[in-house]
Write a protein that holds these residues in place. Structure first.
Motif, PDB file in Angstrom:
ATOM      1  N   ASN A  88       1.025  -1.203  -0.034  1.00 31.22           N
ATOM      2  CA  ASN A  88       0.174  -0.093  -0.061  1.00 31.22           C
ATOM      3  C   ASN A  88       0.906   1.344  -0.068  1.00 31.22           C
ATOM      4  O   ASN A  88       0.296   2.355  -0.024  1.00 31.22           O
ATOM      5  N   LYS A  89       2.031   1.129  -0.093  1.00 24.77           N
ATOM      6  CA  LYS A  89       3.180   2.332   0.105  1.00 24.77           C
ATOM      7  C   LYS A  89       3.798   2.220  -1.534  1.00 24.77           C
ATOM      8  O   LYS A  89       4.180   1.241  -1.755  1.00 24.77           O
ATOM      9  N   PRO A  90       3.486   3.505  -1.885  1.00 24.99           N
ATOM     10  CA  PRO A  90       4.452   3.654  -3.193  1.00 24.99           C
ATOM     11  C   PRO A  90       5.771   3.300  -3.387  1.00 24.99           C
ATOM     12  O   PRO A  90       6.235   2.809  -4.517  1.00 24.99           O
ATOM     13  N   LYS A  91       6.616   3.828  -1.994  1.00 21.21           N
ATOM     14  CA  LYS A  91       8.075   3.316  -2.355  1.00 21.21           C
ATOM     15  C   LYS A  91       8.072   1.810  -2.243  1.00 21.21           C
ATOM     16  O   LYS A  91       9.003   1.174  -3.251  1.00 21.21           O
ATOM     17  N   ASP A  92       7.217   1.022  -1.514  1.00 19.58           N
ATOM     18  CA  ASP A  92       7.538  -0.397  -1.800  1.00 19.58           C
ATOM     19  C   ASP A  92       7.301  -1.057  -2.740  1.00 19.58           C
ATOM     20  O   ASP A  92       7.788  -1.965  -3.309  1.00 19.58           O
ATOM     21  N   MET A  93       6.121  -0.429  -3.385  1.00 16.48           N
ATOM     22  CA  MET A  93       5.685  -0.925  -4.796  1.00 16.48           C
ATOM     23  C   MET A  93       6.656  -0.661  -5.740  1.00 16.48           C
ATOM     24  O   MET A  93       6.943  -1.584  -6.596  1.00 16.48           O
ATOM     25  N   GLU A  94       7.658   0.366  -5.786  1.00 17.09           N
ATOM     26  CA  GLU A  94       8.581   0.523  -6.487  1.00 17.09           C
ATOM     27  C   GLU A  94       9.730  -0.687  -6.454  1.00 17.09           C
ATOM     28  O   GLU A  94      10.380  -0.892  -7.251  1.00 17.09           O
TER      29      GLU A  94
END
Length: 105
Positions: A88-94
């Motif tokens: 749910n965190k954009p940085k983790d998705m990256e």
């Protein structure tokens, strides 16, 4: 996911489902209202659509396909890749995108 599907449904049915699933996925994305690129739930929607598109394309019942999803998330490699990530965190998705790209190489 593909390996589990081949075991359960056969190679031809799996191949057909993935092929048809691509176009269904695109249709689903196009019909979805834009929730914004910065929305932390966007990754969940896109991943859910992958499963839904393949399931619909193969005309699988929900219980059979649920087994495939559970097996996918219990896979050691997938579990290792996503275990320390909050999708749910954009940085983790990256980070996940980078890891998946490395796996493909």
């Amino acid at each position: 996911m593909k390996e589990a599907m081949v075991r359960k449904f056969g190679k031809n049915k799996t191949r057909e489902s993935f092929k048809k699933g691509r176009s269904l996925y695109k249709q689903m994305i196009e019909k979805t209202e834009d929730i914004g690129a910065n929305n932390p739930m966007s990754g969940n929607i896109y991943l859910g659509y992958v499963f839904m598109a393949v399931c619909r394309a193969g005309n699988f019942n929900a219980d059979d396909f649920k087994e495939i999803i559970v097996e996918f998330f219990n896979n050691k490699l997938i579990n290792k890749v996503i275990s320390n990530l909050d999708l749910n965190k954009p940085k983790d998705m990256e980070k996940l995108a980078v890891k998946m790209y490395r796996i493909q190489e």
